[in-house]
Design a protein around this motif. Structure first.
Motif, PDB file in Angstrom:
ATOM      1  N   ILE A 343       8.794  -0.402  12.649  1.00  0.00           N
ATOM      2  CA  ILE A 343       7.539  -0.535  11.903  1.00  0.00           C
ATOM      3  C   ILE A 343       7.424   0.581  10.850  1.00  0.00           C
ATOM      4  CG2 ILE A 343       5.026  -0.355  12.090  1.00  0.00           C
ATOM      5  CD1 ILE A 343       6.107  -3.040  12.933  1.00  0.00           C
ATOM      6  N   LEU A 344       7.867   1.788  11.219  1.00  0.00           N
ATOM      7  CA  LEU A 344       7.771   2.909  10.282  1.00  0.00           C
ATOM      8  C   LEU A 344       8.616   2.680   9.028  1.00  0.00           C
ATOM      9  CD1 LEU A 344       7.842   5.932  12.776  1.00  0.00           C
ATOM     10  CD2 LEU A 344       5.917   5.208  11.355  1.00  0.00           C
ATOM     11  N   LYS A 345       9.689   1.894   9.164  1.00  0.00           N
ATOM     12  CA  LYS A 345      10.544   1.628   7.999  1.00  0.00           C
ATOM     13  C   LYS A 345       9.808   0.878   6.902  1.00  0.00           C
ATOM     14  CE  LYS A 345      14.998   1.453  10.438  1.00  0.00           C
ATOM     15  NZ  LYS A 345      16.168   0.610  10.773  1.00  0.00           N
ATOM     16  N   THR A 346       8.726   0.214   7.264  1.00  0.00           N
ATOM     17  CA  THR A 346       7.997  -0.584   6.289  1.00  0.00           C
ATOM     18  C   THR A 346       7.045   0.249   5.434  1.00  0.00           C
ATOM     19  OG1 THR A 346       6.180  -1.049   7.851  1.00  0.00           O
ATOM     20  CG2 THR A 346       8.079  -2.562   7.865  1.00  0.00           C
ATOM     21  N   LEU A 347       6.803   1.510   5.810  1.00  0.00           N
ATOM     22  CA  LEU A 347       5.898   2.369   5.041  1.00  0.00           C
ATOM     23  C   LEU A 347       6.554   2.720   3.696  1.00  0.00           C
ATOM     24  CD1 LEU A 347       4.587   4.755   7.853  1.00  0.00           C
ATOM     25  CD2 LEU A 347       3.380   2.831   6.778  1.00  0.00           C
ATOM     26  N   PRO A 348       5.798   2.699   2.609  1.00  0.00           N
ATOM     27  CA  PRO A 348       6.409   2.899   1.267  1.00  0.00           C
ATOM     28  C   PRO A 348       6.951   4.302   1.029  1.00  0.00           C
ATOM     29  CG  PRO A 348       4.001   2.836   1.136  1.00  0.00           C
ATOM     30  CD  PRO A 348       4.353   2.422   2.531  1.00  0.00           C
TER      31      PRO A 348
END
Length: 652
Positions: A343-348
């Protein structure tokens, strides 16, 4: 009868002698007419030299009145009296009183310099006077290279360079042989015929006979005043067609030509006393070199630490279970999972993310068994932590999804298990799990932990499924984009994970905060050591002040000469202050050069880091050296400016 040029009325001069007062002149009255040649005679201690000093404005009467061209000298300030000495009077001293550091022509120029004449004009006048006096071949000779008679003629030229309406000659033949003495008296007679007013002070009656008028003084009183050669005509030579005013021209304190001349005089004084100048600079040199070197060392060590941190990954945030480091309950918290990392990979603002699962197991190859740390990591682990590949390749996302039994090892593991063969393709056992080595990382030093540890990295899914059989992870490491504030990114990560878990059962470790703390600590240590170095600069400044005070004492006679030929108090103050500042500036330049030399030596040694010089520290150190020159040079300069001309001239 010629008009009265100088007039003293009821003049007395008293000096303090312990608890008593000594009267050297007692109620003396005297008139000197323009164009006269007067001899003041008397035994030693009779007061004749004191009378001459008062006539030449080198000294002031204790009581009585002294008029020059009808103007009362008691109403004049020090600068106006200096102007009189410079523009009205010319002094010929028994001991010549030439400045030993200057050439003959430069000695003659001094009064004109203080009269603010331009260099070309005063040089031309000085050369013309010396040529007239037969010294055309001695212009560049210093006093030590001239005979007594030649030195006396230089002093005569100096007395005439600004006009010298009144020539005051103190025992003009006293230090000369008979031949040179006769030449000097003939010269004074020629000057008298040219219209100069001549006042001789002598104890030799043969010298006195050259005068038109002989004044005998005894025990501070005039005993006789005899006219030996009365004049019947008024002297109207070229020098007296325009009457001079006993006033001082107002010159700007910021006349840069004066500062330039003072700078030249300071350089001459420094070059004439090289050892003393160097010893004066030494404290400044050491202090400045210490400040610059300490700051450079601090910057270098800070840079080395930060580079070591960079080797562990830059701008990273670690997410760990529990409430903080040392939390005993963290082992029971199982909510931090690999899905959080996904999920953290989706943060810009996230560059890369890796979960980590750790296991201490036996690492075996052939007949060797070692204990090391096996880390189950994601495919982006090596980017997150800034590793560099030496051989082979990293495992990819497919290896993670397939629970692949592949490993990447570090150089320490290679050295321990494969000292004489290539590690690539070899199968090692992690406990009971066989894995194939597909990559080797470059060796590196870490800012934290043991650099000799053995590290083996395999996909975290492999550790979770084949070794521990667990779903949670030990921690998650997030690398932030360099353009994003790590503090803001940290808050965003905390908000997201807290929303997923419903509770804040984790904590974060921001390596950028650690970096900032290291920078702050390094800056604090640099400031501490720089403060100590700055104290050494203060001590050096005190040393400069002490040596300059000694220099003033040593050069008292020089100061007296300069005052006698017309230097104002601020001329003396400016010269000595510029000299002190120049010493400190030169010391600062040499100190900075020494600091760079230390850096070169440091760089050539087998040091783990290099000195990094700060422009700000160099500018600050240089400014400090200049400020020290001003602050600690002012007191000696002021003391020099406050000296009494008569007392200064009497010093040996």
């Amino acid at each position: 009868m010629n008009e009265v040029l100088l007039e003293i009325a009821g003049v007395s001069r008293t000096f303090s002698a312990g608890e008593q007062d000594l009267t050297v002149l007692n109620d003396v009255s005297l008139k000197v007419h323009r164009g006269e040649m007067i001899a003041i005679v008397g035994a030693s201690g009779s007061g004749k030299s004191t009378l001459m000093n008062i006539l030449g404005c080198l000294d002031k009467p204790s009581t009585g009145q002294y008029l020059i061209n009808g103007q009362d000298t008691s109403k004049m300030d020090e600068d106006q009296l200096a102007a009189l000495r410079r523009e009205y009077f010319g002094f010929i001293f028994q001991r010549y009183h030439l400045l030993g550091d200057l050439s003959a022509v430069a000695n003659v120029e001094v009064p004109a310099l203080y009269a603010s004449e331009d260099k070309a004009t005063r040089r031309a006048k000085a050369e013309a006077l010396l040529t007239r006096l037969g010294l055309s071949d001695r212009l560049d000779h210093k006093p030590s290279q001239l005979s007594g008679g030649q030195q006396q003629r230089v002093s005569v030229a100096r007395a005439l360079v600004n006009g010298g309406d009144v020539i005051l000659a103190d025992e003009p033949t006293g230090a000369l042989d008979s031949s040179s003495g006769e030449e000097m008296m003939k010269l004074l007679q020629e000057l008298h015929k040219d219209g100069h007013t001549i006042i001789l002070v002598t104890h030799d009656l043969q010298v006195a006979k050259f005068a038109d008028r002989i004044i005998e003084i005894k025990d501070g009183e005039i005993k006789s005043d005899t006219v030996t050669n009365p004049k019947t005509e008024t002297v109207n030579s070229v020098e007296f067609k325009k009457e001079k005013k006993a006033t001082i021209p107002i010159n700007s304190l910021f006349d840069w030509t004066r500062y330039l001349e003072a700078l030249k005089m300071a350089l001459t004084a420094m070059s004439s006393h090289k050892l003393r100048t160097f010893l004066t600079m030494l404290g400044i040199i050491i202090g400045i070199a210490s400040v610059v070197s300490v700051v450079a060392l601090g910057n270098g060590s800070q840079q080395a630490v930060l580079e070591n941190m960079a080797s562990m990954g830059t701008n990273t945030i670690e997410i760990k279970p529990g409430s903080g480091l040392g939390d005993r309950r963290s082992g029971r918290i199982r909510t931090l999972t690999a899905s959080d990392a996904e999920i953290l990979k989706t943060l810009p603002f996230v560059d890369s993310v890796t979960p980590t699962v750790r296991a201490d197991v036996a690492i075996r190859y052939s007949n060797q068994a070692l204990t090391g740390e096996v880390q189950g990591v994601g495919s982006e682990y090596f980017r997150v932590n800034g590793y560099t590949l030496a051989q082979g390749q990293y495992f990819d996302e497919n290896s993670v999804d397939d629970l692949a039994q592949v490993a990447v090892i570090d150089s320490n593991t290679v050295a321990s298990l494969f000292p004489k063969e290539s590690a690539l393709g070899k199968v090692i056992f992690l406990g009971q799990l066989p894995v194939r080595v597909i990559g080797v990382t470059e060796p590196r030093e870490s800012a934290f932990g043991n650099t000799d540890a053995l590290n083996v990295w395999i996909p975290y899914t492999t550790v979770s499924a084949r070794i521990f059989r667990q779903n949670d992870v030990n921690d998650i490491t997030v690398r932030i984009n360099d353009s994003v504030s790590s503090t803001a990114a940290e808050q965003g990560i905390i908000k997201l994970i807290k929303m997923r878990h419903g509770v804040e059962d984790f904590f974060t470790v921001n390596t950028d905060t650690i970096r900032a703390n290291i920078e702050k600590t390094s800056a604090t240590m640099t400031m501490l050591i720089s403060t100590i170095a700055f104290i050494s600069l203060i001590v050096a400044g005190i040393g400069v002040m002490n040596i300059m005070l000694v220099s003033v004492t040593e050069r008292t006679r020089e100061i007296g000469i300069r005052m006698a030929v017309g230097a104002r108090k601020h001329d003396i103050l400016r010269q000595f202050l510029i000299e002190a500042v120049l010493v400190c500036i030169c010391g600062g330049i040499l100190g900075i050069s020494l600091a760079f030399l230390i850096g070169l030596i440091f760089a050539s040694s087998s040091s783990d880091f290099q000195m990094i010089y700060s422009t700000n520290s160099i500018i600050t150190a240089f400014a400090c050296s200049t400020l020290i020159g001003v602050l600690f040079g002012y007191l000696p300069a002021r003391n020099a400016a406050k000296l009494n001309p008569v007392e200064a001239l009497s010093r040996d």
